[in-house]
Design an enzyme around this catalytic site. Sequence first.
Site, short mmCIF file in Angstrom:
data_model
loop_
_atom_site.label_atom_id
_atom_site.label_comp_id
_atom_site.label_asym_id
_atom_site.label_seq_id
_atom_site.Cartn_x
_atom_site.Cartn_y
_atom_site.Cartn_z
N LYS A 107 6.26 4.11 -15.18
CA LYS A 107 6.27 2.68 -14.85
C LYS A 107 4.89 2.10 -15.08
CE LYS A 107 7.56 -0.69 -11.29
NZ LYS A 107 8.24 -0.89 -10.01
N GLY A 146 0.80 -1.23 0.00
CA GLY A 146 0.00 0.00 0.00
C GLY A 146 0.83 1.27 0.00
N LEU A 147 2.04 1.20 -0.60
CA LEU A 147 2.84 2.40 -0.83
C LEU A 147 3.19 3.15 0.44
CD1 LEU A 147 1.07 3.66 -4.10
CD2 LEU A 147 3.27 2.48 -3.93
N CYS A 149 0.50 0.95 -9.46
CA CYS A 149 0.36 0.20 -8.21
C CYS A 149 -1.05 -0.36 -8.08
CB CYS A 149 0.66 1.07 -6.99
SG CYS A 149 0.44 0.12 -5.46
N GLY A 191 10.63 -7.61 -13.75
CA GLY A 191 9.66 -8.69 -13.57
C GLY A 191 10.34 -10.03 -13.40
N GLY A 192 10.59 -10.41 -12.17
CA GLY A 192 11.08 -11.75 -11.89
C GLY A 192 12.54 -11.99 -12.23
#
Lengths: 261, 305
Positions: free
Chosen positions: B166, B73-74, B131, B245-246
Amino acid sequence: MTPSQTSFVTARLGSNEDLGGGCRLLALVLPEQLPAWDVEPGQFVMLRGDWGLHPLLPRAFSVLSAGSGRLEILVKVVGRGTRLLAGQAPGSTMTVLGPLGRPFPAPASGVKDLLVAGGSGIGPLFFYGLRAAPGSDLELLYGGRSGGDLVLAARAAAAGLRLHLCTEDGSAGSRGMVTDLLGERLDGSGPMRVLACGPTPMLRAVVELCGARGVECWVSLETEMACGVGLCRGCSVAHPEGGWRCTCLDGAVFRAEEVLL
Amino acid sequence: MTVDLTATVCGVSFSTPVLSASGTFGYGLELHGLVDPRRLGGVVTKGISLLPRPGNPPPRICETAAGMLNSIGLENVGVERFAAEKIPPLRSLGVKVVANFFGDDEESYVAVAAALDRLEGVSTLELNISCPNVAHGGMRFGTDPTLAGRLVSACRAVTSKPLWAKLTPNVTDIVAVARACVEGGADGLSLVNTLLGMGVDVRTRRPRLGNVLGGLSGPAIKPVALRMVHQVYRARLGVPLVGIGGIATGEDALEFILAGAALVQVGTASFSEPTAMLRITDELRLLCEDQGVTRLADLVGALEV
Protein backbone atom coordinates in the site's frame (compact mmCIF):
# COMPACT_ATOMS: atom_id res chain seq x y z
CA MET A 1 -20.80 -5.90 16.81
CA THR A 2 -23.29 -3.07 17.01
CA PRO A 3 -26.19 -3.62 19.40
CA SER A 4 -29.08 -5.13 17.45
CA GLN A 5 -31.22 -2.02 17.80
CA THR A 6 -28.60 0.37 16.36
CA SER A 7 -30.03 1.68 13.13
CA PHE A 8 -28.94 3.98 10.37
CA VAL A 9 -32.04 5.75 9.12
CA THR A 10 -33.26 8.82 7.33
CA ALA A 11 -35.41 10.91 9.65
CA ARG A 12 -37.60 13.90 8.91
CA LEU A 13 -37.22 17.12 10.84
CA GLY A 14 -40.55 17.65 12.56
CA SER A 15 -39.75 21.01 14.10
CA ASN A 16 -36.82 23.32 14.67
CA GLU A 17 -37.31 25.72 17.56
CA ASP A 18 -35.09 28.65 18.50
CA LEU A 19 -34.33 28.46 22.21
CA GLY A 20 -32.13 31.55 22.27
CA GLY A 21 -28.55 31.44 23.48
CA GLY A 22 -27.47 30.09 20.07
CA CYS A 23 -29.39 26.88 20.73
CA ARG A 24 -32.08 25.10 18.74
CA LEU A 25 -34.31 22.23 19.65
CA LEU A 26 -34.65 19.80 16.76
CA ALA A 27 -37.43 17.23 16.86
CA LEU A 28 -36.79 14.33 14.50
CA VAL A 29 -39.45 11.97 13.28
CA LEU A 30 -38.08 8.47 12.79
CA PRO A 31 -39.31 6.21 9.98
CA GLU A 32 -42.54 4.44 10.93
CA GLN A 33 -41.39 0.94 10.06
CA LEU A 34 -38.54 1.22 12.54
CA PRO A 35 -38.86 -0.74 15.80
CA ALA A 36 -39.13 1.69 18.69
CA TRP A 37 -35.75 2.95 19.83
CA ASP A 38 -35.12 2.20 23.45
CA VAL A 39 -32.88 5.19 24.05
CA GLU A 40 -31.44 5.63 27.53
CA PRO A 41 -30.35 8.97 29.01
CA GLY A 42 -26.72 9.64 28.14
CA GLN A 43 -26.86 7.85 24.81
CA PHE A 44 -26.20 9.77 21.63
CA VAL A 45 -26.87 9.77 17.90
CA MET A 46 -24.80 10.79 14.89
CA LEU A 47 -26.66 13.36 12.77
CA ARG A 48 -25.99 14.59 9.28
CA GLY A 49 -28.10 16.71 6.98
CA ASP A 50 -28.22 16.46 3.21
CA TRP A 51 -25.74 19.24 2.47
CA GLY A 52 -23.07 17.76 0.24
CA LEU A 53 -19.46 17.18 1.17
CA HIS A 54 -18.63 20.00 3.60
CA PRO A 55 -18.68 19.13 6.38
CA LEU A 56 -18.24 15.51 5.56
CA LEU A 57 -18.76 13.93 8.96
CA PRO A 58 -21.92 13.59 11.00
CA ARG A 59 -22.18 15.28 14.39
CA ALA A 60 -22.68 13.53 17.72
CA PHE A 61 -25.56 14.73 19.92
CA SER A 62 -26.89 13.47 23.22
CA VAL A 63 -30.55 12.67 23.08
CA LEU A 64 -32.75 15.19 24.89
CA SER A 65 -35.88 13.08 24.82
CA ALA A 66 -37.15 10.07 22.92
CA GLY A 67 -40.41 8.24 22.47
CA SER A 68 -43.25 7.53 20.05
CA GLY A 69 -40.98 7.57 17.02
CA ARG A 70 -39.59 10.99 17.89
CA LEU A 71 -36.21 12.10 19.01
CA GLU A 72 -35.33 15.52 20.40
CA ILE A 73 -31.86 16.99 20.13
CA LEU A 74 -30.42 20.18 21.58
CA VAL A 75 -28.07 21.83 19.10
CA LYS A 76 -25.75 24.63 20.10
CA VAL A 77 -24.27 26.41 17.12
CA VAL A 78 -20.47 26.35 17.40
CA GLY A 79 -19.28 25.88 13.82
CA ARG A 80 -20.22 25.12 10.26
CA GLY A 81 -21.80 21.71 10.91
CA THR A 82 -24.01 22.84 13.77
CA ARG A 83 -24.92 26.04 11.87
CA LEU A 84 -26.11 23.95 8.92
CA LEU A 85 -28.04 21.63 11.23
CA ALA A 86 -29.63 24.57 13.01
CA GLY A 87 -30.68 26.03 9.67
CA GLN A 88 -32.56 22.92 8.49
CA ALA A 89 -36.20 23.59 7.76
CA PRO A 90 -38.98 21.37 9.12
CA GLY A 91 -39.68 18.66 6.58
CA SER A 92 -36.04 18.33 5.53
CA THR A 93 -34.35 14.98 6.02
CA MET A 94 -31.22 13.94 7.81
CA THR A 95 -29.47 10.67 8.54
CA VAL A 96 -29.46 9.37 12.10
CA LEU A 97 -27.20 6.62 13.41
CA GLY A 98 -28.08 5.40 16.87
CA PRO A 99 -28.78 5.00 19.64
CA LEU A 100 -25.10 4.80 20.55
CA GLY A 101 -22.85 4.67 23.57
CA ARG A 102 -23.07 3.86 27.23
CA PRO A 103 -25.86 5.64 29.12
CA PHE A 104 -25.86 7.09 32.61
CA PRO A 105 -26.51 4.47 35.29
CA ALA A 106 -30.16 4.04 36.19
CA PRO A 107 -31.43 5.75 39.35
CA ALA A 108 -30.69 3.70 42.46
CA SER A 109 -33.13 3.61 45.35
CA GLY A 110 -31.96 5.39 48.47
CA VAL A 111 -29.30 7.33 46.54
CA LYS A 112 -29.79 11.00 45.75
CA ASP A 113 -28.78 11.97 42.23
CA LEU A 114 -27.21 15.39 41.79
CA LEU A 115 -27.37 16.29 38.11
CA VAL A 116 -24.80 18.95 37.22
CA ALA A 117 -25.31 20.66 33.87
CA GLY A 118 -23.16 23.35 32.32
CA GLY A 119 -24.69 25.29 29.41
CA SER A 120 -25.65 23.04 26.50
CA GLY A 121 -24.54 20.04 28.58
CA ILE A 122 -28.09 20.05 29.92
CA GLY A 123 -29.31 17.63 27.20
CA PRO A 124 -28.63 14.17 28.65
CA LEU A 125 -29.35 15.30 32.22
CA PHE A 126 -32.70 16.79 31.28
CA PHE A 127 -33.50 13.42 29.68
CA TYR A 128 -32.34 11.63 32.84
CA GLY A 129 -34.62 13.81 34.94
CA LEU A 130 -37.59 13.19 32.63
CA ARG A 131 -37.05 9.45 32.71
CA ALA A 132 -36.58 9.11 36.46
CA ALA A 133 -39.65 7.81 38.25
CA PRO A 134 -41.87 10.48 39.83
CA GLY A 135 -40.73 11.15 43.36
CA SER A 136 -37.14 10.11 42.60
CA ASP A 137 -34.64 11.86 44.79
CA LEU A 138 -32.80 14.08 42.35
CA GLU A 139 -31.82 17.69 41.93
CA LEU A 140 -30.76 19.42 38.75
CA LEU A 141 -28.02 22.03 39.19
CA TYR A 142 -27.96 24.08 36.00
CA GLY A 143 -25.36 26.74 35.37
CA GLY A 144 -24.26 29.06 32.60
CA ARG A 145 -22.55 32.35 31.97
CA SER A 146 -25.85 34.23 31.95
CA GLY A 147 -29.58 33.53 32.04
CA GLY A 148 -29.77 33.29 28.25
CA ASP A 149 -27.56 30.19 28.36
CA LEU A 150 -30.06 28.28 30.50
CA VAL A 151 -32.21 27.47 27.51
CA LEU A 152 -34.07 24.56 29.07
CA ALA A 153 -34.71 26.10 32.49
CA ALA A 154 -38.42 26.72 31.86
CA ARG A 155 -38.92 23.24 30.43
CA ALA A 156 -37.13 21.63 33.34
CA ALA A 157 -39.28 23.55 35.80
CA ALA A 158 -42.43 22.67 33.88
CA ALA A 159 -41.42 19.00 33.99
CA GLY A 160 -41.40 19.25 37.76
CA LEU A 161 -37.66 18.74 38.23
CA ARG A 162 -36.11 20.12 41.40
CA LEU A 163 -34.08 22.81 39.78
CA HIS A 164 -31.37 25.17 41.00
CA LEU A 165 -30.04 27.74 38.58
CA CYS A 166 -26.87 29.74 38.75
CA THR A 167 -25.12 32.13 36.42
CA GLU A 168 -21.70 33.72 36.44
CA ASP A 169 -23.25 37.19 35.97
CA GLY A 170 -26.09 36.60 38.40
CA SER A 171 -28.77 37.26 35.75
CA ALA A 172 -30.61 34.06 36.68
CA GLY A 173 -30.55 32.03 39.88
CA SER A 174 -27.67 32.48 42.25
CA ARG A 175 -24.46 34.17 41.19
CA GLY A 176 -21.47 31.90 40.76
CA MET A 177 -20.43 28.60 39.27
CA VAL A 178 -22.51 25.46 39.17
CA THR A 179 -19.75 23.76 41.10
CA ASP A 180 -20.44 26.15 44.00
CA LEU A 181 -23.98 24.74 44.14
CA LEU A 182 -22.59 21.23 43.97
CA GLY A 183 -20.09 21.84 46.76
CA GLU A 184 -22.85 22.99 49.12
CA ARG A 185 -24.91 19.88 48.44
CA LEU A 186 -22.01 17.46 48.69
CA ASP A 187 -21.56 18.67 52.25
CA GLY A 188 -25.05 17.35 53.06
CA SER A 189 -25.76 13.93 54.46
CA GLY A 190 -26.98 10.67 52.95
CA PRO A 191 -25.82 8.60 49.99
CA MET A 192 -25.30 10.71 46.88
CA ARG A 193 -24.23 10.27 43.30
CA VAL A 194 -23.23 12.95 40.80
CA LEU A 195 -23.97 12.88 37.07
CA ALA A 196 -22.44 15.71 35.07
CA CYS A 197 -22.24 17.09 31.56
CA GLY A 198 -20.74 20.37 30.43
CA PRO A 199 -17.49 22.07 29.46
CA THR A 200 -14.32 20.17 30.35
CA PRO A 201 -13.09 22.70 32.98
CA MET A 202 -16.45 22.32 34.75
CA LEU A 203 -16.23 18.52 34.59
CA ARG A 204 -12.70 18.64 36.00
CA ALA A 205 -13.93 20.68 38.95
CA VAL A 206 -16.90 18.36 39.49
CA VAL A 207 -14.68 15.28 39.45
CA GLU A 208 -12.31 16.92 41.92
CA LEU A 209 -15.11 17.88 44.31
CA CYS A 210 -16.56 14.36 44.23
CA GLY A 211 -13.16 12.70 44.51
CA ALA A 212 -12.31 14.70 47.61
CA ARG A 213 -15.50 13.49 49.28
CA GLY A 214 -15.54 9.97 47.90
CA VAL A 215 -18.82 10.54 46.06
CA GLU A 216 -19.57 8.40 43.02
CA CYS A 217 -19.38 10.54 39.89
CA TRP A 218 -20.23 9.99 36.23
CA VAL A 219 -19.41 12.39 33.40
CA SER A 220 -20.70 12.60 29.84
CA LEU A 221 -17.91 13.68 27.47
CA GLU A 222 -17.78 15.38 24.12
CA THR A 223 -14.84 14.86 21.73
CA GLU A 224 -14.14 15.12 18.03
CA MET A 225 -15.72 12.01 16.56
CA ALA A 226 -15.94 10.68 13.00
CA CYS A 227 -17.97 7.47 13.05
CA GLY A 228 -19.56 7.07 16.50
CA VAL A 229 -19.19 3.29 16.43
CA GLY A 230 -15.52 2.50 17.12
CA LEU A 231 -14.29 2.23 13.56
CA CYS A 232 -12.09 5.31 13.34
CA ARG A 233 -10.58 5.35 16.87
CA GLY A 234 -10.60 9.12 16.56
CA CYS A 235 -12.44 10.03 19.78
CA SER A 236 -9.84 8.86 22.27
CA VAL A 237 -9.63 10.10 25.85
CA ALA A 238 -6.83 9.32 28.27
CA HIS A 239 -7.23 6.56 30.84
CA PRO A 240 -5.62 7.13 34.26
CA GLU A 241 -3.64 3.90 33.99
CA GLY A 242 -2.32 4.78 30.54
CA GLY A 243 -3.64 4.21 27.07
CA TRP A 244 -6.85 5.53 25.62
CA ARG A 245 -10.55 4.89 25.66
CA CYS A 246 -13.02 5.59 22.86
CA THR A 247 -15.64 8.16 23.78
CA CYS A 248 -18.11 6.51 21.40
CA LEU A 249 -17.81 2.91 22.59
CA ASP A 250 -16.52 3.17 26.16
CA GLY A 251 -18.55 6.37 26.85
CA ALA A 252 -19.80 8.89 26.16
CA VAL A 253 -20.69 8.45 29.88
CA PHE A 254 -17.67 7.45 31.95
CA ARG A 255 -17.11 6.89 35.62
CA ALA A 256 -14.86 9.68 36.82
CA GLU A 257 -12.10 7.17 37.63
CA GLU A 258 -12.04 5.93 34.04
CA VAL A 259 -10.84 9.12 32.37
CA LEU A 260 -8.21 11.81 32.73
CA LEU A 261 -9.87 15.07 31.81
CA MET B 1 -29.67 -8.28 -17.00
CA THR B 2 -27.27 -9.74 -14.48
CA VAL B 3 -23.91 -8.12 -14.03
CA ASP B 4 -20.88 -10.14 -12.96
CA LEU B 5 -19.10 -8.01 -10.34
CA THR B 6 -16.54 -10.64 -9.29
CA ALA B 7 -12.88 -9.78 -9.41
CA THR B 8 -10.05 -12.28 -9.25
CA VAL B 9 -6.90 -10.66 -7.94
CA CYS B 10 -3.67 -12.59 -7.37
CA GLY B 11 -5.64 -15.84 -7.57
CA VAL B 12 -8.12 -14.74 -4.90
CA SER B 13 -11.74 -14.36 -5.95
CA PHE B 14 -13.64 -11.35 -4.55
CA SER B 15 -17.43 -11.39 -4.91
CA THR B 16 -17.48 -7.65 -5.61
CA PRO B 17 -14.65 -5.17 -6.22
CA VAL B 18 -15.65 -3.04 -3.22
CA LEU B 19 -13.57 -3.60 -0.08
CA SER B 20 -13.25 -1.67 3.16
CA ALA B 21 -10.07 0.39 3.47
CA SER B 22 -7.74 -0.34 6.36
CA GLY B 23 -8.43 1.66 9.50
CA THR B 24 -11.97 2.57 8.54
CA PHE B 25 -13.89 -0.64 9.20
CA GLY B 26 -12.22 -1.94 12.34
CA TYR B 27 -11.67 -5.68 12.25
CA GLY B 28 -14.73 -6.27 10.09
CA LEU B 29 -17.46 -7.15 12.56
CA GLU B 30 -17.98 -3.95 14.54
CA LEU B 31 -20.90 -2.94 12.31
CA HIS B 32 -22.23 -6.41 11.62
CA GLY B 33 -25.77 -5.40 12.67
CA LEU B 34 -25.78 -2.76 9.93
CA VAL B 35 -23.31 -4.03 7.32
CA ASP B 36 -22.91 -7.76 6.81
CA PRO B 37 -19.25 -8.05 5.79
CA ARG B 38 -20.14 -11.01 3.57
CA ARG B 39 -21.87 -8.55 1.27
CA LEU B 40 -18.57 -6.76 0.70
CA GLY B 41 -15.91 -7.90 -1.71
CA GLY B 42 -13.69 -8.15 1.33
CA VAL B 43 -12.56 -6.54 4.53
CA VAL B 44 -9.14 -4.95 4.80
CA THR B 45 -8.43 -4.97 8.52
CA LYS B 46 -6.91 -2.31 10.71
CA GLY B 47 -3.13 -2.28 10.36
CA ILE B 48 -1.65 -5.03 12.54
CA SER B 49 1.69 -4.81 14.30
CA LEU B 50 3.70 -7.38 16.23
CA LEU B 51 2.73 -5.87 19.60
CA PRO B 52 -0.43 -3.93 20.48
CA ARG B 53 -0.21 -0.17 19.97
CA PRO B 54 -2.21 2.42 21.89
CA GLY B 55 -2.17 5.08 19.14
CA ASN B 56 -1.48 8.82 19.28
CA PRO B 57 -2.64 11.47 21.78
CA PRO B 58 -5.89 13.30 20.97
CA PRO B 59 -7.21 15.18 19.16
CA ARG B 60 -6.79 12.51 16.52
CA ILE B 61 -9.16 13.80 13.88
CA CYS B 62 -10.37 17.07 12.45
CA GLU B 63 -12.46 18.04 9.49
CA THR B 64 -11.45 19.85 6.34
CA ALA B 65 -13.42 20.80 3.25
CA ALA B 66 -14.72 17.56 1.69
CA GLY B 67 -12.37 15.53 3.82
CA MET B 68 -10.83 14.84 7.19
CA LEU B 69 -7.42 14.68 8.77
CA ASN B 70 -6.43 11.88 11.10
CA SER B 71 -3.47 11.05 13.25
CA ILE B 72 -4.77 7.87 14.85
CA GLY B 73 -1.30 6.37 14.99
CA LEU B 74 -2.06 2.76 14.01
CA GLU B 75 -3.81 1.81 17.24
CA ASN B 76 -4.33 -1.96 17.07
CA VAL B 77 -4.56 -5.11 19.19
CA GLY B 78 -1.35 -6.71 17.93
CA VAL B 79 -0.99 -9.85 15.86
CA GLU B 80 -1.51 -12.31 18.72
CA ARG B 81 -4.96 -11.02 19.69
CA PHE B 82 -5.77 -10.45 16.04
CA ALA B 83 -5.18 -14.14 15.38
CA ALA B 84 -6.95 -15.35 18.51
CA GLU B 85 -9.97 -13.01 18.62
CA LYS B 86 -10.53 -11.21 15.35
CA ILE B 87 -9.89 -13.83 12.68
CA PRO B 88 -11.94 -16.84 13.92
CA PRO B 89 -15.38 -15.15 13.68
CA LEU B 90 -14.54 -13.68 10.28
CA ARG B 91 -13.38 -17.06 9.12
CA SER B 92 -16.48 -18.87 10.32
CA LEU B 93 -18.67 -16.32 8.52
CA GLY B 94 -16.64 -16.76 5.35
CA VAL B 95 -15.57 -13.12 5.05
CA LYS B 96 -12.75 -12.48 2.59
CA VAL B 97 -10.02 -10.95 4.73
CA VAL B 98 -7.06 -8.86 3.65
CA ALA B 99 -4.75 -8.27 6.62
CA ASN B 100 -3.02 -4.89 6.57
CA PHE B 101 0.22 -4.90 8.56
CA PHE B 102 3.20 -2.75 9.49
CA GLY B 103 6.28 -2.62 11.70
CA ASP B 104 8.78 -0.21 13.19
CA ASP B 105 11.67 -1.70 11.26
CA GLU B 106 12.33 -4.43 8.71
CA GLU B 107 12.61 -7.11 11.36
CA SER B 108 9.21 -6.39 12.90
CA TYR B 109 7.54 -6.07 9.49
CA VAL B 110 8.87 -9.51 8.61
CA ALA B 111 7.79 -11.00 11.94
CA VAL B 112 4.18 -9.85 11.43
CA ALA B 113 4.16 -11.05 7.83
CA ALA B 114 5.34 -14.48 8.98
CA ALA B 115 2.70 -14.64 11.71
CA LEU B 116 -0.07 -13.60 9.30
CA ASP B 117 1.13 -16.11 6.73
CA ARG B 118 0.21 -18.92 9.12
CA LEU B 119 -3.34 -17.66 9.61
CA GLU B 120 -6.09 -19.58 7.90
CA GLY B 121 -8.80 -17.11 7.07
CA VAL B 122 -6.45 -14.41 5.80
CA SER B 123 -6.54 -14.40 2.01
CA THR B 124 -4.06 -11.65 1.27
CA LEU B 125 -1.53 -9.45 3.06
CA GLU B 126 -1.40 -5.71 2.55
CA LEU B 127 1.95 -4.20 3.48
CA ASN B 128 1.54 -0.68 4.86
CA ILE B 129 4.53 1.40 3.86
CA SER B 130 2.52 4.56 3.80
CA CYS B 131 1.24 5.63 7.21
CA PRO B 132 2.11 9.30 7.80
CA ASN B 133 1.34 9.18 11.52
CA VAL B 134 4.10 7.16 13.14
CA ALA B 135 7.68 8.13 13.84
CA HIS B 136 9.17 4.88 12.59
CA GLY B 137 8.17 2.50 9.86
CA GLY B 138 5.27 3.46 7.65
CA MET B 139 5.89 6.26 5.23
CA ARG B 140 9.66 6.28 5.67
CA PHE B 141 9.75 3.05 3.70
CA GLY B 142 7.17 4.15 1.18
CA THR B 143 8.91 7.31 0.06
CA ASP B 144 12.23 5.66 -0.82
CA PRO B 145 12.09 3.18 -3.71
CA THR B 146 15.18 1.31 -2.53
CA LEU B 147 13.90 0.87 1.04
CA ALA B 148 10.45 -0.03 -0.26
CA GLY B 149 11.76 -2.69 -2.62
CA ARG B 150 13.98 -4.20 0.05
CA LEU B 151 11.17 -4.34 2.60
CA VAL B 152 8.75 -5.94 0.14
CA SER B 153 11.38 -8.50 -0.74
CA ALA B 154 12.03 -9.33 2.93
CA CYS B 155 8.30 -9.84 3.59
CA ARG B 156 7.89 -11.73 0.33
CA ALA B 157 10.39 -14.27 1.59
CA VAL B 158 8.23 -15.26 4.57
CA THR B 159 4.78 -15.55 3.02
CA SER B 160 3.21 -17.57 0.27
CA LYS B 161 0.00 -15.53 0.44
CA PRO B 162 -0.58 -12.78 -2.10
CA LEU B 163 1.22 -9.62 -0.97
CA TRP B 164 -0.02 -6.14 -1.83
CA ALA B 165 2.05 -3.05 -1.05
CA LYS B 166 0.00 0.00 0.00
CA LEU B 167 1.68 3.13 -1.31
CA THR B 168 1.82 6.67 -0.05
CA PRO B 169 0.90 9.55 -2.34
CA ASN B 170 3.48 11.74 -0.59
CA VAL B 171 6.10 11.22 -3.28
CA THR B 172 7.02 13.01 -6.48
CA ASP B 173 7.28 9.81 -8.55
CA ILE B 174 4.70 7.18 -7.61
CA VAL B 175 5.77 4.94 -10.50
CA ALA B 176 9.32 4.64 -9.17
CA VAL B 177 8.09 3.35 -5.79
CA ALA B 178 5.51 1.11 -7.46
CA ARG B 179 8.13 -0.41 -9.73
CA ALA B 180 10.52 -1.02 -6.84
CA CYS B 181 7.77 -2.82 -4.91
CA VAL B 182 6.94 -5.04 -7.89
CA GLU B 183 10.61 -5.81 -8.40
CA GLY B 184 10.77 -6.70 -4.71
CA GLY B 185 8.01 -9.25 -5.23
CA ALA B 186 4.71 -7.45 -4.59
CA ASP B 187 1.78 -9.27 -6.21
CA GLY B 188 -0.43 -6.20 -6.16
CA LEU B 189 -0.37 -2.50 -5.33
CA SER B 190 -2.90 -0.54 -3.25
CA LEU B 191 -2.89 3.14 -3.91
CA VAL B 192 -3.15 5.47 -2.18
CA ASN B 193 -2.90 6.06 1.57
CA THR B 194 -3.60 9.53 2.99
CA LEU B 195 -1.96 12.77 1.93
CA LEU B 196 0.10 14.44 4.62
CA GLY B 197 -1.61 17.58 5.87
CA MET B 198 -2.39 19.74 8.88
CA GLY B 199 -4.97 22.09 10.33
CA VAL B 200 -4.65 25.10 12.61
CA ASP B 201 -7.12 26.33 15.23
CA VAL B 202 -6.95 30.11 14.93
CA ARG B 203 -8.52 30.67 18.34
CA THR B 204 -6.14 28.54 20.38
CA ARG B 205 -3.30 29.08 17.84
CA ARG B 206 -2.54 25.41 18.13
CA PRO B 207 -2.49 22.58 15.59
CA ARG B 208 -5.85 20.89 15.31
CA LEU B 209 -4.26 17.46 15.68
CA GLY B 210 -2.38 16.25 18.74
CA ASN B 211 0.28 14.84 16.45
CA VAL B 212 0.48 18.20 14.55
CA LEU B 213 0.53 16.46 11.14
CA GLY B 214 -1.99 13.96 9.90
CA GLY B 215 -3.33 12.18 6.87
CA LEU B 216 -5.96 13.76 4.63
CA SER B 217 -8.68 11.45 3.32
CA GLY B 218 -12.12 11.73 1.76
CA PRO B 219 -13.44 13.13 -1.52
CA ALA B 220 -10.86 15.95 -1.35
CA ILE B 221 -8.07 13.54 -2.36
CA LYS B 222 -9.88 11.60 -5.10
CA PRO B 223 -8.34 13.35 -8.12
CA VAL B 224 -4.83 12.82 -6.75
CA ALA B 225 -5.45 9.15 -6.03
CA LEU B 226 -7.04 8.61 -9.42
CA ARG B 227 -4.12 10.25 -11.17
CA MET B 228 -1.68 7.93 -9.38
CA VAL B 229 -3.67 4.78 -10.27
CA HIS B 230 -3.66 5.98 -13.87
CA GLN B 231 0.09 6.63 -13.90
CA VAL B 232 0.95 3.28 -12.34
CA TYR B 233 -1.44 1.38 -14.60
CA ARG B 234 0.11 3.06 -17.62
CA ALA B 235 3.57 1.94 -16.48
CA ARG B 236 2.44 -1.67 -17.14
CA LEU B 237 4.13 -3.23 -14.15
CA GLY B 238 2.20 -6.46 -14.58
CA VAL B 239 0.40 -6.55 -11.20
CA PRO B 240 -3.21 -5.74 -10.32
CA LEU B 241 -4.00 -2.39 -8.72
CA VAL B 242 -6.35 -1.56 -5.84
CA GLY B 243 -7.73 1.98 -6.03
CA ILE B 244 -8.24 3.97 -2.82
CA GLY B 245 -8.91 7.64 -2.15
CA GLY B 246 -12.16 9.47 -1.59
CA ILE B 247 -14.45 6.91 -3.19
CA ALA B 248 -18.01 7.70 -2.10
CA THR B 249 -20.20 6.72 -5.07
CA GLY B 250 -20.42 3.98 -7.67
CA GLU B 251 -19.28 6.50 -10.23
CA ASP B 252 -16.16 7.26 -8.18
CA ALA B 253 -15.41 3.53 -8.02
CA LEU B 254 -15.88 3.14 -11.76
CA GLU B 255 -13.49 6.02 -12.43
CA PHE B 256 -10.78 4.10 -10.58
CA ILE B 257 -11.67 0.85 -12.36
CA LEU B 258 -11.48 2.52 -15.76
CA ALA B 259 -8.13 4.02 -14.78
CA GLY B 260 -6.83 0.52 -14.07
CA ALA B 261 -7.93 -0.62 -10.60
CA ALA B 262 -9.14 -4.22 -10.37
CA LEU B 263 -10.51 -3.56 -6.86
CA VAL B 264 -11.37 -0.45 -4.90
CA GLN B 265 -11.38 0.30 -1.20
CA VAL B 266 -13.81 2.63 0.55
CA GLY B 267 -12.70 4.38 3.73
CA THR B 268 -13.84 7.77 4.97
CA ALA B 269 -17.26 7.42 3.31
CA SER B 270 -18.13 4.71 5.85
CA PHE B 271 -17.75 7.24 8.69
CA SER B 272 -20.53 9.50 7.47
CA GLU B 273 -22.61 6.66 6.05
CA PRO B 274 -21.97 3.21 7.59
CA THR B 275 -23.74 1.48 4.70
CA ALA B 276 -21.82 3.41 2.01
CA MET B 277 -20.03 0.32 0.64
CA LEU B 278 -23.30 -1.48 -0.01
CA ARG B 279 -24.74 1.56 -1.79
CA ILE B 280 -21.57 1.97 -3.87
CA THR B 281 -21.78 -1.70 -4.91
CA ASP B 282 -25.41 -1.26 -5.97
CA GLU B 283 -24.53 1.90 -7.89
CA LEU B 284 -21.69 0.09 -9.68
CA ARG B 285 -24.10 -2.64 -10.73
CA LEU B 286 -26.59 -0.06 -12.04
CA LEU B 287 -23.87 1.78 -13.96
CA CYS B 288 -22.92 -1.48 -15.66
CA GLU B 289 -26.54 -2.19 -16.52
CA ASP B 290 -26.96 1.30 -17.96
CA GLN B 291 -23.92 0.78 -20.16
CA GLY B 292 -24.80 -2.78 -21.18
CA VAL B 293 -21.74 -4.17 -19.43
CA THR B 294 -22.24 -7.75 -18.24
CA ARG B 295 -18.83 -8.23 -16.67
CA LEU B 296 -17.33 -5.39 -14.64
CA ALA B 297 -13.82 -6.87 -14.89
CA ASP B 298 -13.92 -6.03 -18.62
CA LEU B 299 -13.80 -2.34 -17.70
CA VAL B 300 -10.53 -2.52 -15.77
CA GLY B 301 -8.16 -0.14 -17.52
CA ALA B 302 -10.69 0.61 -20.26
CA LEU B 303 -9.93 4.32 -20.08
CA GLU B 304 -9.49 5.80 -23.52
CA VAL B 305 -6.87 8.52 -23.59
